[in-house]
Scaffold this motif. Structure first.
Motif, mmCIF file in Angstrom:
data_model
loop_
_atom_site.group_PDB
_atom_site.id
_atom_site.type_symbol
_atom_site.label_atom_id
_atom_site.label_comp_id
_atom_site.label_asym_id
_atom_site.label_seq_id
_atom_site.Cartn_x
_atom_site.Cartn_y
_atom_site.Cartn_z
ATOM 1 N N MET A 1 0.842 -1.209 0.000
ATOM 2 C CA MET A 1 0.000 0.000 0.000
ATOM 3 C C MET A 1 0.878 1.261 0.000
ATOM 4 O O MET A 1 0.641 2.197 -0.757
ATOM 5 N N GLU A 2 1.879 1.238 0.859
ATOM 6 C CA GLU A 2 2.793 2.375 0.964
ATOM 7 C C GLU A 2 3.567 2.555 -0.341
ATOM 8 O O GLU A 2 3.760 3.663 -0.819
ATOM 9 N N LYS A 4 2.631 1.639 -3.283
ATOM 10 C CA LYS A 4 1.728 2.124 -4.319
ATOM 11 C C LYS A 4 1.594 3.653 -4.221
ATOM 12 O O LYS A 4 1.683 4.351 -5.226
ATOM 13 N N THR A 63 2.741 -3.670 -8.326
ATOM 14 C CA THR A 63 2.301 -3.462 -6.953
ATOM 15 C C THR A 63 0.818 -3.769 -6.805
ATOM 16 O O THR A 63 0.399 -4.406 -5.845
ATOM 17 N N ASN A 64 0.034 -3.335 -7.805
ATOM 18 C CA ASN A 64 -1.399 -3.616 -7.766
ATOM 19 C C ASN A 64 -1.669 -5.112 -7.775
ATOM 20 O O ASN A 64 -2.554 -5.594 -7.080
ATOM 21 N N LEU A 67 -0.895 -6.533 -4.382
ATOM 22 C CA LEU A 67 -1.946 -6.168 -3.433
ATOM 23 C C LEU A 67 -3.177 -7.061 -3.626
ATOM 24 O O LEU A 67 -3.815 -7.466 -2.666
#
Ligand SMILES: [Zn+2]
Length: 110
Positions: A1-2, A4, A63-64, A67
């Motif tokens: 999250m960070e 992203k 990153t997505n 996640l």
């Protein structure tokens, strides 16, 4: 999250997010002035930003994906003790986010 958020912060410095799309950005053309050397700098920076944007977009997509995997992996895991939720409980209620023993503890506390 960070991670992203970090990538998105970098991207908005020189590009605009395309409306209605997830993780797609357009590099904006810099405007330094009308002098010849300023125009040359604009073109040079634009080229640099374009390749930077491509790299950042790729990182953002990766990153997505991570996640998403993480979110899927957390399915069936108790949000209180982080142990897998009993299969029996999941079968009864697919959206269960806590295991039987944690649920029992919470219910008794209330
Ligand atoms: Zn639990």
């Amino acid at each position: 999250m960070e991670e992203k958020a970090k990538i998105e912060r970098e991207l908005v410095k020189f590009s605009k997010k395309k409306p209605g799309s997830e993780g797609d950005y357009d590099t904006t053309f810099p405007d330094y002035g009308d002098k010849e050397d300023e125009n040359a700098a604009e073109v040079a920076d634009y080229a640099v930003n374009l390749s930077l944007e491509e790299n950042l977009e790729k990182s953002l997509r990766d990153t997505n994906q991570s996640l998403k995997r993480l979110a899927e992996g957390e399915y069936g895991i108790c949000k209180y003790c982080h142990k897998p939720i009993e299969e029996k409980r999941l079968m009864a209620r697919l959206t269960s986010s806590s295991c039987m023993s944690c649920k029992k503890t919470i219910t008794q506390e209330v």
